[in-house]
Scaffold this active site. Structure first.
Site, PDB file in Angstrom:
ATOM      1  CE  LYS A  79      81.571  52.989  90.508  1.00 45.51           C
ATOM      2  NZ  LYS A  79      82.322  51.551  90.137  1.00 45.51           N
ATOM      3  CB  SER A 154      80.720  50.173  86.972  1.00 44.02           C
ATOM      4  OG  SER A 154      81.442  49.776  88.237  1.00 44.02           O
ATOM      5  CB  SER A 178      84.467  48.675  88.031  1.00 46.62           C
ATOM      6  OG  SER A 178      83.257  48.038  87.530  1.00 46.62           O
TER       7      SER A 178
END
EC number: 6.3.5.7
Length: 492
Positions: A79, A154, A178
């Site tokens: 990420k 996210s 997330s």
């Protein structure tokens, strides 16, 4: 081999150790898939092809010399919130569009030490604030199951990359769901560990008392392999806990589902906005666990109504503090031709931050302001303790708590216009972060539009092994985790 992307982490590790294929071949296979398929999915922000091939060659040398770890040579995606030395780390924001970190996050350092190959950095909501991955400065990521739908957020880029078979597994972070919500939207397994289990050092901060890193993959077994690498104490993170780390892979069959007490909170299944298909799939998965020997116990979580207001005071308050460091002076976006210092601050921040970030900074700054600090922030922290106690009381009578990971399946890109509605959609995930508990999402079927549905299991502190074991056994008796989106079936 054209189907290397269909192999599990265990099968990839076995194939590499038995020289059925090399790490270079495996890495090239994924890079070809990314080049062909990712223009449609848009999961990657940065693809590190040259570095990946160098790391793959080093992994092959280690495998040949007998110096390999269990995962040497297997690729993964990070990420874009994890600092990566020499590689752009943007956190999905214009504010950090050109930021190249001088060091690696501890999680990245650990994956490198284990011989894993970094394919690149994947997209996310700006500064991890959001649940759709639409607020990213570089644009929205698509859900591989339906390209006009969001992958969740996210950690939407992580979920989309794994679901499209553009990485065998990926790192994510979870501040209010997330990891779990995008895993649910994309038909994956995703684990949010206990707060303090995985180092936060080098993760760009959103809300420091809530952020936690974890794995996203197709199965609990695949997640366990990555947890074995990233879990553990880190002296560089003051919130990291000195506690012995389990061998998550060895413990995959360590918890018997027979006799397991699963708490079913009355309040969770009567939430306004809970989709009928989601409710049905979750109930079917619980019935399956019951058939496997578990006992379902109805419980009360009386603080449920307090989750959203409490979270959306504490998280923005911490965000407004953490994001105050971005001022156009030391690093990050700097506006052009500022009239004076105040103009530099104002314009750098208003031009560098997107609307959702600005909204949360305003909420947080208001909650922390002198006249309202006690009425809002301090009160929210007191309610947070009550939410934690509510869970601990429930765990006196049950082993795990079951819930949907999200009240709906993935929605269309551009459909999520009302921020309050979006915040209410976090009802099932945010309390876990407020209490610091571990939780896992497992895919349990599809809705009428063939979009994935997820079951969330919440455990007591340090019960990651138990959660992975329960889901692993569920996955031995079902095949939802093996289902692939049509785009993932394409060959490069």
């Amino acid at each position: 081999m054209t189907d290397l992307h269909r192999l599990s982490i265990r099968e990839l590790a076995e194939g590499l150790s038995q020289a059925k294929f090399s790490s270079r071949e495996l890495t090239e296979h994924y890079l070809k898939r990314i080049a062909k398929i990712d223009p449609q999915v848009k999961s990657y922000v940065t693809v590190t092809s040259e570095q990946a091939l160098r790391e793959a060659d080093a992994a092959d040398a280690a495998l040949k010399a007998g110096n390999a770890t269990a995962l040497t040579g297997i690729p993964l995606a990070h990420k874009d919130i994890f600092c990566t030395k020499g590689i752009k780390t943007t956190a999905g924001s214009k504010m950090l569009d050109n930021f190249i970190s001088p060091y690696d996050a501890t999680v990245v350092e650990k994956t490198k030490a284990a011989g894993l190959v970094t394919l690149g950095k994947v997209n996310m909501d700006e500064f991890a604030m959001g649940s759709t991955s639409e607020s990213s400065y570089v644009g929205a990521t698509s859900n591989p199951w339906a390209l006009d739908h969001v992958p969740g957020g996210s950690s939407g880029g992580s979920a989309a990359a794994v679901a499209a078979d553009l990485a065998p597994f990926a790192t994510g972070t979870d501040t209010g769901g997330s990891i779990r919500q995008p895993a649910s939207f994309c038909g994956l397994t995703g684990l949010k560990p206990t707060y303090g289990r995985v180092s936060r050092f080098g993760i760009i901060a959103y809300a420091s008392s809530l952020d936690q890193a974890g794995p996203m993959a197709r199965s609990a077994e695949d997640c366990a392999y990555l947890m074995n690498v990233i879990a553990g104490h880190d002296a560089k993170d003051s919130t990291s806990v000195k506690k012995e780390v389990d061998d998550y892979v060895a413990n995959l069959n360590g918890t018997s589902v027979k006799g397991l007490r699963i708490g079913i909170p009355k309040q969770y299944f009567n939430v306004a906005g809970l989709d009928a298909d989601v409710k049905a799939r979750v109930e079917e998965s619980l019935k399956k666990l019951e058939e496997m020997g578990a006992t379902l116990v109805e419980i009360d979580l009386n603080m449920t109504e307090a989750y959203v207001p409490t979270y959306y005071l504490i998280a923005p308050a911490e965000a407004s503090s953490n994001l105050s460091r971005y001022d156009g002076v030391r690093y990050g976006y700097r506006c052009e031709n500022p009239a004076d210092l105040m103009d530099l601050y104002k314009r750098s921040r208003s031009e560098g931050f997107g609307p959702e970030i600005q909204r949360r900074i305003l909420i947080g700054t208001y909650a922390l302001s002198a006249g309202y600090y006690d009425a809002y922030y301090v009160k929210a922290q007191k309610v947070r303790r009550l939410i934690q106690q509510d869970f601990l009381k429930a765990f006196e009578n049950v082993d795990v708590i079951a819930a949907p990971a999200a009240p709906t399946t993935a929605y269309k890109i551009g459909a999520s216009l009302d921020p309050v509605e979006m915040y209410l959609g976090d009802i099932y995930t945010i309390a876990v972060n407020l209490a610091g508990l571990p939780a896992i999402n497992a895919p349990v079927g599809f809705d009428k539009d063939n979009l994935p549905v997820g079951l969330q299991l919440i455990g007591n502190y340090w019960s990651e092994s138990q959660l992975l074991s329960i889901v692993h056994q569920y996955q031995q008796n079902t095949d939802w985790h093996t289902k692939r989106a049509a785009i993932a079936e394409e060959n490069a």
